[in-house]
Design a protein around this motif. Structure first.
Motif, mmCIF file in Angstrom:
data_model
loop_
_atom_site.group_PDB
_atom_site.id
_atom_site.type_symbol
_atom_site.label_atom_id
_atom_site.label_comp_id
_atom_site.label_asym_id
_atom_site.label_seq_id
_atom_site.Cartn_x
_atom_site.Cartn_y
_atom_site.Cartn_z
ATOM 1 N N LYS A 189 -44.651 -10.254 21.295
ATOM 2 C CA LYS A 189 -44.465 -11.285 22.304
ATOM 3 C C LYS A 189 -43.275 -10.937 23.196
ATOM 4 N N PHE A 190 -43.526 -10.916 24.481
ATOM 5 C CA PHE A 190 -42.459 -10.728 25.461
ATOM 6 C C PHE A 190 -41.938 -12.104 25.837
ATOM 7 N N ASN A 191 -40.627 -12.225 26.037
ATOM 8 C CA ASN A 191 -40.053 -13.506 26.429
ATOM 9 C C ASN A 191 -40.248 -13.802 27.904
ATOM 10 N N ARG A 227 -50.701 -15.244 28.370
ATOM 11 C CA ARG A 227 -49.844 -16.084 27.526
ATOM 12 C C ARG A 227 -50.536 -16.240 26.178
ATOM 13 N N VAL A 228 -49.787 -16.011 25.110
ATOM 14 C CA VAL A 228 -50.349 -16.137 23.773
ATOM 15 C C VAL A 228 -49.957 -17.504 23.210
ATOM 16 N N CYS A 229 -50.938 -18.202 22.654
ATOM 17 C CA CYS A 229 -50.734 -19.550 22.130
ATOM 18 C C CYS A 229 -51.207 -19.599 20.683
ATOM 19 N N LYS A 230 -50.447 -20.280 19.855
ATOM 20 C CA LYS A 230 -50.810 -20.410 18.449
ATOM 21 C C LYS A 230 -51.934 -21.417 18.293
ATOM 22 N N ALA A 231 -52.902 -21.064 17.477
ATOM 23 C CA ALA A 231 -54.013 -21.956 17.166
ATOM 24 C C ALA A 231 -53.913 -22.333 15.684
ATOM 25 N N LYS A 232 -54.945 -22.876 15.142
ATOM 26 C CA LYS A 232 -54.955 -23.323 13.751
ATOM 27 C C LYS A 232 -54.816 -22.130 12.798
ATOM 28 N N GLY A 233 -53.993 -22.310 11.784
ATOM 29 C CA GLY A 233 -53.808 -21.259 10.783
ATOM 30 C C GLY A 233 -53.062 -20.064 11.358
ATOM 31 N N LYS A 234 -53.590 -18.874 11.109
ATOM 32 C CA LYS A 234 -52.952 -17.646 11.587
ATOM 33 C C LYS A 234 -53.535 -17.153 12.904
ATOM 34 N N SER A 235 -54.477 -17.877 13.445
ATOM 35 C CA SER A 235 -55.159 -17.414 14.657
ATOM 36 C C SER A 235 -54.385 -17.774 15.922
ATOM 37 N N MET A 257 -43.380 -34.146 26.864
ATOM 38 C CA MET A 257 -43.917 -32.835 26.607
ATOM 39 C C MET A 257 -42.776 -31.836 26.604
ATOM 40 N N SER A 258 -42.721 -31.006 25.582
ATOM 41 C CA SER A 258 -41.636 -30.034 25.504
ATOM 42 C C SER A 258 -42.162 -28.638 25.795
ATOM 43 N N GLY A 259 -41.300 -27.813 26.264
ATOM 44 C CA GLY A 259 -41.653 -26.427 26.549
ATOM 45 C C GLY A 259 -40.477 -25.733 27.185
ATOM 46 N N GLY A 260 -40.412 -24.456 26.974
ATOM 47 C CA GLY A 260 -39.308 -23.695 27.526
ATOM 48 C C GLY A 260 -39.712 -22.995 28.811
ATOM 49 N N GLN A 261 -38.721 -22.528 29.540
ATOM 50 C CA GLN A 261 -38.981 -21.776 30.756
ATOM 51 C C GLN A 261 -39.550 -20.398 30.432
ATOM 52 N N THR A 262 -39.135 -19.858 29.295
ATOM 53 C CA THR A 262 -39.681 -18.570 28.894
ATOM 54 C C THR A 262 -40.848 -18.823 27.971
ATOM 55 N N GLY A 263 -41.819 -17.994 28.043
ATOM 56 C CA GLY A 263 -43.009 -18.182 27.223
ATOM 57 C C GLY A 263 -43.255 -16.972 26.355
ATOM 58 N N ASP A 264 -44.295 -17.044 25.618
ATOM 59 C CA ASP A 264 -44.710 -15.916 24.803
ATOM 60 C C ASP A 264 -45.815 -15.198 25.557
ATOM 61 N N TRP A 265 -45.502 -14.029 26.072
ATOM 62 C CA TRP A 265 -46.438 -13.236 26.858
ATOM 63 C C TRP A 265 -46.874 -12.038 26.028
ATOM 64 N N ALA A 266 -48.162 -11.749 26.067
ATOM 65 C CA ALA A 266 -48.721 -10.657 25.271
ATOM 66 C C ALA A 266 -49.488 -9.695 26.170
ATOM 67 N N ILE A 267 -49.687 -8.487 25.656
ATOM 68 C CA ILE A 267 -50.467 -7.476 26.356
ATOM 69 C C ILE A 267 -51.890 -7.498 25.810
ATOM 70 N N PHE A 268 -52.839 -7.730 26.699
ATOM 71 C CA PHE A 268 -54.263 -7.729 26.392
ATOM 72 C C PHE A 268 -54.795 -6.436 26.993
ATOM 73 N N TYR A 269 -55.292 -5.540 26.157
ATOM 74 C CA TYR A 269 -55.612 -4.202 26.632
ATOM 75 C C TYR A 269 -56.960 -3.705 26.133
ATOM 76 N N ARG A 270 -57.418 -2.632 26.773
ATOM 77 C CA ARG A 270 -58.610 -1.923 26.320
ATOM 78 C C ARG A 270 -58.434 -0.454 26.640
ATOM 79 N N ARG A 271 -59.051 0.380 25.838
ATOM 80 C CA ARG A 271 -59.087 1.813 26.145
ATOM 81 C C ARG A 271 -60.114 2.007 27.259
#
Length: 88
Positions: free
Chosen positions: A45-47, A74-82, A1-15
């Motif tokens: 994406k934040f590292n 953490r943001v993860c790529k799904a099928k296609g552009k999602s 299994m491969s993976g880096g120590q840094t990930g793709d972190w995203a901001i999930f927000y609401r007004r």
């Protein structure tokens, strides 16, 4: 299994005036408004988790009164552009 120590972190927000509408951040405009996206390639994406956390902390402690509630996910790529957000 491969993976880096840094990930793709995203901001999930609401007004705060829209308590049930959560979005994923694309970028922050110069006037302070957050722009959302529904496409993986456009997600800001934040590292490092710490960088994303500091950004979210800045959003929720805004003076004189905060506009947004925010979480770091953490943001993860799904099928296609999602994508999907994984809890931490």
């Amino acid at each position: 299994m491969s993976g880096g120590q840094t990930g793709d972190w995203a901001i999930f927000y609401r007004r705060l005036d829209e308590p049930t509408v959560w979005k994923t951040m694309r970028y922050k405009r110069e006037d302070g408004v957050l722009v959302s996206t529904k496409v993986y390639d456009e997600v800001y994406k934040f590292n490092r988790f710490k960088e994303a956390f500091d950004f979210a902390k800045e959003l929720i402690t805004e003076e004189p009164e905060p506009t947004y509630d925010a979480q770091v996910k953490r943001v993860c790529k799904a099928k296609g552009k999602s994508f999907y957000l994984a809890g931490n």
